[in-house]
Design a protein around this motif. Structure first.
Motif, PDB file in Angstrom:
ATOM      1  N   ASP A 190       0.824  -1.206   0.000  1.00  0.00           N
ATOM      2  CA  ASP A 190       0.000   0.000   0.000  1.00  0.00           C
ATOM      3  C   ASP A 190       0.860   1.259   0.000  1.00  0.00           C
ATOM      4  N   ILE A 191       2.129   1.128   0.355  1.00  0.00           N
ATOM      5  CA  ILE A 191       3.028   2.284   0.406  1.00  0.00           C
ATOM      6  C   ILE A 191       4.047   2.198  -0.719  1.00  0.00           C
ATOM      7  N   THR A 192       4.757   1.085  -0.792  1.00  0.00           N
ATOM      8  CA  THR A 192       5.779   0.888  -1.817  1.00  0.00           C
ATOM      9  C   THR A 192       5.119   0.182  -2.991  1.00  0.00           C
ATOM     10  N   SER A 193       4.412   0.956  -3.797  1.00  0.00           N
ATOM     11  CA  SER A 193       3.639   0.367  -4.885  1.00  0.00           C
ATOM     12  C   SER A 193       4.375   0.393  -6.215  1.00  0.00           C
ATOM     13  N   GLY A 194       5.482   1.069  -6.257  1.00  0.00           N
ATOM     14  CA  GLY A 194       6.260   1.157  -7.487  1.00  0.00           C
ATOM     15  C   GLY A 194       7.557   0.393  -7.373  1.00  0.00           C
ATOM     16  N   ARG A 195       8.467   0.702  -8.232  1.00  0.00           N
ATOM     17  CA  ARG A 195       9.766   0.052  -8.251  1.00  0.00           C
ATOM     18  C   ARG A 195      10.659   0.608  -7.143  1.00  0.00           C
ATOM     19  N   MET A 196      11.277  -0.292  -6.406  1.00  0.00           N
ATOM     20  CA  MET A 196      12.210   0.136  -5.356  1.00  0.00           C
ATOM     21  C   MET A 196      13.478   0.701  -5.978  1.00  0.00           C
ATOM     22  N   SER A 197      14.105   1.608  -5.278  1.00  0.00           N
ATOM     23  CA  SER A 197      15.392   2.146  -5.707  1.00  0.00           C
ATOM     24  C   SER A 197      16.451   1.051  -5.560  1.00  0.00           C
ATOM     25  N   PRO A 198      17.496   1.069  -6.386  1.00  0.00           N
ATOM     26  CA  PRO A 198      18.527   0.041  -6.272  1.00  0.00           C
ATOM     27  C   PRO A 198      19.393   0.235  -5.035  1.00  0.00           C
ATOM     28  N   GLY A 199      19.932  -0.844  -4.536  1.00  0.00           N
ATOM     29  CA  GLY A 199      20.871  -0.801  -3.424  1.00  0.00           C
ATOM     30  C   GLY A 199      20.216  -1.063  -2.080  1.00  0.00           C
ATOM     31  N   PHE A 200      21.018  -1.607  -1.166  1.00  0.00           N
ATOM     32  CA  PHE A 200      20.571  -1.861   0.202  1.00  0.00           C
ATOM     33  C   PHE A 200      21.343  -0.950   1.150  1.00  0.00           C
ATOM     34  N   ILE A 201      20.758  -0.677   2.286  1.00  0.00           N
ATOM     35  CA  ILE A 201      21.356   0.221   3.271  1.00  0.00           C
ATOM     36  C   ILE A 201      22.769  -0.213   3.633  1.00  0.00           C
ATOM     37  N   GLU A 202      22.999  -1.520   3.783  1.00  0.00           N
ATOM     38  CA  GLU A 202      24.319  -2.030   4.186  1.00  0.00           C
ATOM     39  C   GLU A 202      25.422  -1.697   3.185  1.00  0.00           C
ATOM     40  N   GLU A 203      25.058  -1.382   1.947  1.00  0.00           N
ATOM     41  CA  GLU A 203      26.053  -1.114   0.915  1.00  0.00           C
ATOM     42  C   GLU A 203      26.690   0.261   1.047  1.00  0.00           C
ATOM     43  N   TYR A 204      26.137   1.106   1.906  1.00  0.00           N
ATOM     44  CA  TYR A 204      26.622   2.478   2.032  1.00  0.00           C
ATOM     45  C   TYR A 204      27.324   2.682   3.357  1.00  0.00           C
ATOM     46  N   ASN A 205      28.493   3.278   3.312  1.00  0.00           N
ATOM     47  CA  ASN A 205      29.257   3.638   4.513  1.00  0.00           C
ATOM     48  C   ASN A 205      29.495   5.136   4.476  1.00  0.00           C
ATOM     49  N   ASN A 206      28.663   5.864   5.174  1.00  0.00           N
ATOM     50  CA  ASN A 206      28.765   7.319   5.206  1.00  0.00           C
ATOM     51  C   ASN A 206      28.837   7.796   6.644  1.00  0.00           C
ATOM     52  N   LEU A 207      29.423   8.938   6.824  1.00  0.00           N
ATOM     53  CA  LEU A 207      29.387   9.626   8.100  1.00  0.00           C
ATOM     54  C   LEU A 207      28.889  11.031   7.798  1.00  0.00           C
ATOM     55  N   PHE A 208      27.755  11.392   8.370  1.00  0.00           N
ATOM     56  CA  PHE A 208      27.174  12.717   8.171  1.00  0.00           C
ATOM     57  C   PHE A 208      27.465  13.547   9.409  1.00  0.00           C
ATOM     58  N   THR A 209      27.954  14.752   9.204  1.00  0.00           N
ATOM     59  CA  THR A 209      28.244  15.658  10.304  1.00  0.00           C
ATOM     60  C   THR A 209      27.488  16.954  10.086  1.00  0.00           C
ATOM     61  N   LEU A 210      26.680  17.308  11.067  1.00  0.00           N
ATOM     62  CA  LEU A 210      25.907  18.544  11.032  1.00  0.00           C
ATOM     63  C   LEU A 210      26.359  19.397  12.199  1.00  0.00           C
ATOM     64  N   ARG A 211      26.713  20.643  11.920  1.00  0.00           N
ATOM     65  CA  ARG A 211      27.122  21.591  12.964  1.00  0.00           C
ATOM     66  C   ARG A 211      26.076  22.694  13.022  1.00  0.00           C
ATOM     67  N   VAL A 212      25.543  22.902  14.210  1.00  0.00           N
ATOM     68  CA  VAL A 212      24.549  23.956  14.406  1.00  0.00           C
ATOM     69  C   VAL A 212      24.933  24.773  15.631  1.00  0.00           C
ATOM     70  N   PRO A 213      24.501  26.025  15.690  1.00  0.00           N
ATOM     71  CA  PRO A 213      24.784  26.832  16.878  1.00  0.00           C
ATOM     72  C   PRO A 213      24.117  26.221  18.113  1.00  0.00           C
ATOM     73  N   VAL A 214      24.749  26.377  19.271  1.00  0.00           N
ATOM     74  CA  VAL A 214      24.158  25.914  20.519  1.00  0.00           C
ATOM     75  C   VAL A 214      22.812  26.588  20.727  1.00  0.00           C
ATOM     76  N   THR A 215      22.740  27.855  20.378  1.00  0.00           N
ATOM     77  CA  THR A 215      21.488  28.607  20.477  1.00  0.00           C
ATOM     78  C   THR A 215      21.100  29.036  19.067  1.00  0.00           C
ATOM     79  N   PRO A 216      20.403  28.156  18.335  1.00  0.00           N
ATOM     80  CA  PRO A 216      20.062  28.490  16.949  1.00  0.00           C
ATOM     81  C   PRO A 216      19.042  29.629  16.895  1.00  0.00           C
TER      82      PRO A 216
END
Length: 181
Positions: free
Chosen positions: A97-123
């Motif tokens: 009912d949600i994924t009714s079309g073609r899935m995107s290629p690749g599995f989560i385990e295939e990706y090795n990323n490190l995302f770093t987000l820096r924000v002000p202490v008082t945004p």
């Protein structure tokens, strides 16, 4: 199905990314990022309790007047984008009912990323707003990045790709699992 309500913290992280002076760095890494074994209460210190919502795939640290949010890029919840061999223990079949079309290629385990987000202490809310660029615009409490509402340059999500999303409004590609919704 999920014990945590992801919508509120995802909004929090998207708002943090919307601060006037935030930035996100993405690093491809061959090393798996270790789960956060440290006590989040000690890491966060005098920061807002909102940071306690982030899960084990995210570390929070203070660096002067900035909060550094580092994430593995891998969610801590079930998805049909985990490898069906279920080595992660988080694979679940797609909901038709949600994924009714073609899935995107690749599995989560295939990706090795490190995302770093820096924000002000008082945004503070930026004086002016601008459209977000393609790619990561925030980090969700699960550890996966949040992308904007475009699939590509001037390509809206409702032009077909949305039918390949999992239950969390996410899919894989081009180099990571990520949320759009």
């Amino acid at each position: 199905m999920f014990e945590r309500h992801y919508w509120a913290p995802i909004l929090l992280s998207a708002v943090l990314a919307g601060c006037g002076s935030s930035s996100i760095d993405v690093t491809d890494t061959d090393d798996d990022v270790a789960d956060n074994d440290q006590d989040q209460d000690q890491e966060v210190g005098e920061l807002s309790d909102a940071y306690l919502w982030f899960g084990p795939n995210v570390t929070i640290a203070r660096d002067g007047n900035e909060v550094v949010i580092e994430a593995t890029g891998r969610p801590d919840h079930e998805s049909c984008y985990w490898d069906p061999s279920n080595a992660s223990g988080l694979y679940v079949a797609c909901d038709p009912d949600i994924t009714s079309g073609r899935m995107s290629p690749g599995f989560i385990e295939e990706y090795n990323n490190l995302f770093t987000l820096r924000v002000p202490v008082t945004p503070e809310l930026a004086v002016t707003s601008t459209a977000t660029s393609l790619g990561p615009v925030g980090i969700a409490v699960s550890g996966a990045p949040i992308f904007n509402d475009q699939e590509g340059p001037n390509v809206a999500l409702n032009l077909g790709v949305i039918t390949g999303f999992d239950r969390s409004g996410a899919h894989t590609g081009p180099s990571t699992y990520h949320y759009h919704l």
